[in-house]
Design a protein around this motif. Sequence first.
Motif, mmCIF file in Angstrom:
data_model
loop_
_atom_site.group_PDB
_atom_site.id
_atom_site.type_symbol
_atom_site.label_atom_id
_atom_site.label_comp_id
_atom_site.label_asym_id
_atom_site.label_seq_id
_atom_site.Cartn_x
_atom_site.Cartn_y
_atom_site.Cartn_z
ATOM 1 N N VAL A 7 0.808 -1.325 -0.353
ATOM 2 C CA VAL A 7 0.230 0.040 0.032
ATOM 3 C C VAL A 7 0.759 0.797 0.005
ATOM 4 O O VAL A 7 2.023 1.858 1.027
ATOM 5 N N LEU A 8 0.551 1.862 -1.122
ATOM 6 C CA LEU A 8 1.412 3.403 -0.964
ATOM 7 C C LEU A 8 2.793 3.082 -1.305
ATOM 8 O O LEU A 8 3.472 4.344 -0.027
ATOM 9 N N LEU B 76 -9.215 -6.968 2.567
ATOM 10 C CA LEU B 76 -7.936 -5.688 2.178
ATOM 11 C C LEU B 76 -8.228 -5.065 0.611
ATOM 12 O O LEU B 76 -7.121 -4.567 0.145
ATOM 13 N N LEU B 77 -8.568 -5.708 0.211
ATOM 14 C CA LEU B 77 -8.592 -5.546 -1.282
ATOM 15 C C LEU B 77 -9.066 -4.257 -1.616
ATOM 16 O O LEU B 77 -7.902 -3.480 -2.757
ATOM 17 N N ASP B 78 -9.846 -3.668 -0.924
ATOM 18 C CA ASP B 78 -9.787 -2.317 -1.123
ATOM 19 C C ASP B 78 -8.729 -0.979 -1.810
ATOM 20 O O ASP B 78 -9.115 0.171 -1.425
ATOM 21 N N ALA C 24 -6.438 -11.182 14.063
ATOM 22 C CA ALA C 24 -4.793 -11.768 14.602
ATOM 23 C C ALA C 24 -4.072 -11.849 12.912
ATOM 24 O O ALA C 24 -3.153 -10.882 12.894
ATOM 25 N N LEU C 25 -4.559 -11.827 12.168
ATOM 26 C CA LEU C 25 -4.432 -11.971 10.779
ATOM 27 C C LEU C 25 -4.217 -10.446 10.581
ATOM 28 O O LEU C 25 -2.871 -9.602 9.702
ATOM 29 N N LEU C 26 -5.577 -9.672 10.290
ATOM 30 C CA LEU C 26 -5.408 -8.298 10.102
ATOM 31 C C LEU C 26 -4.722 -6.887 11.106
ATOM 32 O O LEU C 26 -4.165 -6.467 10.195
ATOM 33 N N ALA C 27 -4.594 -7.523 11.975
ATOM 34 C CA ALA C 27 -3.594 -7.060 12.768
ATOM 35 C C ALA C 27 -2.154 -6.946 13.194
ATOM 36 O O ALA C 27 -0.824 -6.186 12.953
ATOM 37 N N ALA C 28 -1.869 -7.705 12.036
ATOM 38 C CA ALA C 28 -0.368 -8.076 11.747
ATOM 39 C C ALA C 28 0.169 -8.038 10.466
ATOM 40 O O ALA C 28 1.155 -7.127 10.810
ATOM 41 N N LEU C 29 -0.776 -7.809 9.912
ATOM 42 C CA LEU C 29 -0.774 -7.318 8.436
ATOM 43 C C LEU C 29 -1.066 -5.696 7.970
ATOM 44 O O LEU C 29 0.615 -5.191 7.746
ATOM 45 N N VAL C 30 -1.388 -5.020 8.449
ATOM 46 C CA VAL C 30 -1.971 -3.637 8.390
ATOM 47 C C VAL C 30 -1.523 -3.003 10.376
ATOM 48 O O VAL C 30 -1.673 -2.908 10.762
ATOM 49 N N ASN C 31 -0.499 -2.881 9.953
ATOM 50 C CA ASN C 31 0.293 -2.227 10.784
ATOM 51 C C ASN C 31 1.524 -1.378 10.640
ATOM 52 O O ASN C 31 2.602 -1.310 9.895
ATOM 53 N N LEU C 32 1.054 -0.309 9.217
ATOM 54 C CA LEU C 32 2.024 0.824 8.742
ATOM 55 C C LEU C 32 1.657 1.925 9.471
ATOM 56 O O LEU C 32 2.168 2.924 8.669
ATOM 57 N N ALA D 87 -1.839 3.483 7.994
ATOM 58 C CA ALA D 87 -3.068 2.330 8.192
ATOM 59 C C ALA D 87 -2.895 1.624 9.204
ATOM 60 O O ALA D 87 -1.668 1.568 9.582
ATOM 61 N N ARG D 88 -3.339 1.404 10.343
ATOM 62 C CA ARG D 88 -3.033 0.433 11.396
ATOM 63 C C ARG D 88 -4.405 0.015 11.799
ATOM 64 O O ARG D 88 -5.532 0.089 11.549
ATOM 65 N N ILE D 89 -4.336 -2.337 11.952
ATOM 66 C CA ILE D 89 -5.710 -2.590 12.586
ATOM 67 C C ILE D 89 -5.481 -3.143 13.372
ATOM 68 O O ILE D 89 -4.096 -3.627 13.984
ATOM 69 N N GLU D 90 -6.262 -2.678 14.569
ATOM 70 C CA GLU D 90 -6.144 -3.360 16.016
ATOM 71 C C GLU D 90 -7.052 -3.885 16.460
ATOM 72 O O GLU D 90 -8.157 -3.966 16.135
#
Lengths: 259, 209
Positions: free
Chosen positions: A91-92, A180-182, B159-167, B171-174
């Motif tokens: 992403v970005l 996450l796709l979008d 769990a997966l999203l919290a590990a993956l989206v950690n930018l 962007a962050r998912i907790e």
Amino acid sequence: MSVSVKDVMVTSDIKQNALYQEEGEWLACHECDAVFIKQAIDVRFDAYCPRCGCHLYASRPDTVRRTLALSLTGLILFFPAVLLPIIGLDVLGMSNSATLIAAVLALFNEGYWWTSFLVLACSIAVPFIEMLSLTLVLIAISLDHYNPWVKSMFKFWHLLKGWGMLEVYLIGVLVSMVKLLDMASVHIGLGLYAFIGMLLMTLLMTLSLDTEEVWEFLEHGIHAPVPYEAVPASVPTAREDDQVITERYALKEEGLNKR
Amino acid sequence: MMDVRSARSLGMASCSLCHKLCRFVDNDEIAQYCPRCGTRLYSRYPNSVVHTWALLITAAICFLPANLYPIMVVSQLGNDTPSTIFGGVVALVHHGAYGIAAVVFIASLAVPFLKLIGLVILLIKIQIGWHLNASQCTSMYRMIEFIGRWSMLDIFVIALLAALVNLGAVARIEAGPAATAFGLTVVLTMLAAMTFDPRLIWDKEVGDE
């Protein structure tokens, strides 16, 4: 509690004498408690309870060797599945990827230690311990090696059954990819292929494993079960085979008394 | 009517672990063990109904915070947007991912709820002797036991999203506080299904004794 186990056994022998003779051949449905006489079934067939439809027992060809092959493959695939990234994210201009362990750690670092423990157990620990314990039991059986720990390990495997959730995790991976796709571009990591392989191995293991045969093997040390009750305790001219069986019976009695 | 007798009426009990049929004296005071695997034998699990009620009530209590609190907090460029389980399903429907929305809805809302209702029906049937088809009740129990694990789906996704989206700030998912409550609900309903003894459903059906 002055009555010892052995006394109970003896009194029930007198009461249920006719039944006692054929006990090894009987079985009860574990969901509705109906008693049946165990029938021999063809290889690859399953026996179901005629009253409630519960799966009673199965006949699987070459169950020990096939399951051992599958569980060893699963154990080998476990390491790439856990250590390699399963999905990646771009992403970005930034990229990130997640492994099974990273998913557990992400929750743990946020302070959700109980939830992270749950994810660790269901996605990593239980499948691994399940495969490992089953592999050790089957290796011990194929080497004709008897030890009390083999039985304990198979018991342990029975207790863990139902807590490994690899197939649920795979659907979880798909759902998070769609979510996450979008937002970003998602790509599949090498770990996911190993993970799917491990999942397939665990599914095939449950299909090829005949637990009844493993238990009979652990009990009698032979593939065909010999109902020891059918052998009279005092055989006038005891043949060699009979002696072996009565010895086993004596060993069992000893074990019961110890408890 | 099929000629069926229960193991209990014949003075036997099948081992809860290895399913071997063993001789059994129906007396709780005497500890009897399976000769094959050494597990303690019970004709029926002791206090099965009470244990299942206790676990079910706890699970029902945990199910409330699991649905009221946010299960996930998405922060994009400084904007925090918490979402509940139901909110996540609605978001998926808005994205047009109807299939996945249905999977998440069934796994994390319908399944825990129907499991609670189903087990309560079974317990009431046993306790007040409600006349329901025992065969169908057993099928329901088997279904409850089988689908229980699928509720873990949402926990794994978080769990997966919290590990993956950690930018960082982008962007962050907790995870949110509902994650713990939801995890508890799933585990408690699974334990409730395990402590429930389906043989109790059939006890009134057997005509003997």
